[in-house]
Design an enzyme around this catalytic site. Structure first.
Site, PDB file in Angstrom:
ATOM      1  N   GLN A   1      -0.541  -5.423   0.315  1.00 30.34           N
ATOM      2  CA  GLN A   1      -1.543  -5.837   1.303  1.00 30.34           C
ATOM      3  C   GLN A   1      -2.177  -7.160   0.879  1.00 30.34           C
ATOM      4  O   GLN A   1      -2.607  -7.324  -0.262  1.00 30.34           O
ATOM      5  CB  GLN A   1      -2.613  -4.731   1.447  1.00 30.34           C
ATOM      6  CG  GLN A   1      -3.625  -4.981   2.531  1.00 30.34           C
ATOM      7  CD  GLN A   1      -3.023  -4.971   3.945  1.00 30.34           C
ATOM      8  OE1 GLN A   1      -2.087  -4.226   4.220  1.00 30.34           O
ATOM      9  NE2 GLN A   1      -3.553  -5.793   4.810  1.00 30.34           N
TER      10      GLN A   1
ATOM     11  N   ASP B   1       7.541  -6.719   5.137  1.00 29.90           N
ATOM     12  CA  ASP B   1       6.715  -7.743   5.799  1.00 29.90           C
ATOM     13  C   ASP B   1       7.577  -8.935   6.235  1.00 29.90           C
ATOM     14  O   ASP B   1       7.118  -9.757   7.030  1.00 29.90           O
ATOM     15  CB  ASP B   1       5.662  -8.288   4.815  1.00 29.90           C
ATOM     16  CG  ASP B   1       4.324  -7.567   4.898  1.00 29.90           C
ATOM     17  OD1 ASP B   1       3.926  -7.200   6.022  1.00 29.90           O
ATOM     18  OD2 ASP B   1       3.678  -7.402   3.844  1.00 29.90           O
TER      19      ASP B   1
ATOM     20  N   LYS C   1      -1.715   2.237   8.159  1.00 28.67           N
ATOM     21  CA  LYS C   1      -0.281   2.232   7.841  1.00 28.67           C
ATOM     22  C   LYS C   1       0.155   3.615   7.388  1.00 28.67           C
ATOM     23  O   LYS C   1       1.225   4.110   7.778  1.00 28.67           O
ATOM     24  CB  LYS C   1       0.016   1.169   6.770  1.00 28.67           C
ATOM     25  CG  LYS C   1      -0.023  -0.243   7.346  1.00 28.67           C
ATOM     26  CD  LYS C   1      -0.086  -1.358   6.317  1.00 28.67           C
ATOM     27  CE  LYS C   1      -0.304  -2.689   7.056  1.00 28.67           C
ATOM     28  NZ  LYS C   1      -0.559  -3.825   6.192  1.00 28.67           N
TER      29      LYS C   1
HETATM   30  N1  GUN Z   1      -2.855  -8.919   5.675  1.00 36.02           N
HETATM   31  C1  GUN Z   1      -3.045  -9.315   6.965  1.00 36.02           C
HETATM   32  N2  GUN Z   1      -1.909  -9.199   7.666  1.00 36.02           N
HETATM   33  C2  GUN Z   1      -0.983  -8.719   6.822  1.00 36.02           C
HETATM   34  C3  GUN Z   1       0.389  -8.376   6.966  1.00 36.02           C
HETATM   35  O1  GUN Z   1       0.997  -8.502   8.033  1.00 36.02           O
HETATM   36  N3  GUN Z   1       1.002  -7.898   5.851  1.00 36.02           N
HETATM   37  C4  GUN Z   1       0.368  -7.776   4.655  1.00 36.02           C
HETATM   38  N4  GUN Z   1       1.069  -7.316   3.623  1.00 36.02           N
HETATM   39  N5  GUN Z   1      -0.901  -8.080   4.489  1.00 36.02           N
HETATM   40  C5  GUN Z   1      -1.572  -8.553   5.564  1.00 36.02           C
END
Ligand code: GUN
Length: 286
Positions: free
Chosen positions: A98, A121, A54
């Site tokens: 996350q 998200d 990211k």
């Molecule tokens: N963990 C696995 N997929 C995701 C996601 O799309 N967003 C976040 N914040 N954590 C994750």
């Protein structure tokens, strides 16, 4: 039999990030910066990789990234206090925590604490409701990325029979909504579904988000179907494998995503897109 198209998620995601970069730079010329804050709690190695990816994508797009790495012992109150601070900070446009979180922290409480305007998200209950209405400007990243991949095949969704295997809040449920908004006829299948094989075989568009390696086999796929594989499973030999038996299904499908290089890169590209959208919305520019 016509040739199967292998959908190139890396190429589509690079294109989207490029478009985001152009728009971020246009905002910069108006004196507006875009900034994403990413919070990682604990030291899950897979999460570490995702967070690093990211950060790299932010660099490519010209988005400033702030990383908060907290120990696995961080309390829920400490995490909520950090979120409250970032909610208040006008220089922070997007906040991503996350997942998964350590077990002593409630994911629901954390997700609900994020300002919906900064919820890149699109997991906040307010945004989930708006996704259902089709009025959310922030889109759920993985499903939105999949819609881009389907669009790249130039096969229209309207009127198609779409089957989504998996009903998670992150992928299955919002995926079904986005397909429905494009006028697909959507069936959501899960572990209690009967006649799963027949339902899958009737699908013009099949999205597999089950988390079981090679779950979708050739006998479950209609000739010419678009097959989207959301799975990222690590096999015992260390290799990555999707939820679809790629070698068996590819000769039957009309178009199929590989693993890796299919859906994976799209999730991050759409996160960049959401951060740009959040920045524009907060600054009231289009
Ligand atoms: N963990 C696995 N997929 C995701 C996601 O799309 N967003 C976040 N914040 N954590 C994750």
């Amino acid at each position: 039999m016509s040739q199967t198209k292998i959908i190139d998620g890396k190429a589509v995601s690079a294109q989207i990030k490029q478009q985001v970069a152009v728009q971020v730079s246009a905002l910069n010329e108006k004196g507006i910066q875009s900034c994403l804050a990413v919070i990682l709690v604990g030291d899950d190695p897979a999460s570490r990789v995702y967070v690093n990816n990211k950060k790299k994508a932010c660099e490519v797009c010209g988005i400033r990234s702030l990383e908060y790495t907290l120990s696995a012992q961080t309390t829920q109150d400490e995490l909520l206090a950090l979120i409250a601070k970032l909610n208040q900070d006008p220089d922070v446009n997007g906040i991503l925590v996350q997942l998964p979180l350590p077990r002593h922290i409630s994911e629901d409480a954390v997700i609900s604490a994020i300002d919906p305007a900064k919820d890149v998200d699109a997991f906040h209950p307010i945004n989930v409701g708006k996704i259902m209405q089709g009025t959310c400007t922030l889109l759920p990243c993985t499903p939105a990325g999949i819609m881009e991949l389907i669009a790249s095949t130039e096969i229209p969704v309207a009127g198609k029979d779409c089957v989504v295997i998996g009903r998670s809040n992150i992928v299955g449920k919002p995926m079904a909504m986005l397909l429905l908004h494009k006028n697909g006829t959507v069936t959501i299948c899960h572990s209690k579904t009967k006649d799963l094989k027949q339902k899958c075989k009737a699908a013009d568009i099949l999205v597999a988000a089950v988390g079981i390696p090679k779950f979708v086999t050739a006998d479950m796929v209609k000739e010419g179907a678009v097959v989207i594989d959301v799975g990222i499973n690590r096999l015992e030999d260390g290799s990555l494998c999707g939820d679809v038996d790629f070698d068996g299904v590819a000769p039957i499908a009309g178009a199929i995503t590989p693993v890796p290089g299919g859906v994976g890169p799209m999730t991050i590209a759409m996160l960049m897109q959401n951060t740009l959208t959040a920045t524009k919305d907060q600054n009231k520019v289009s």
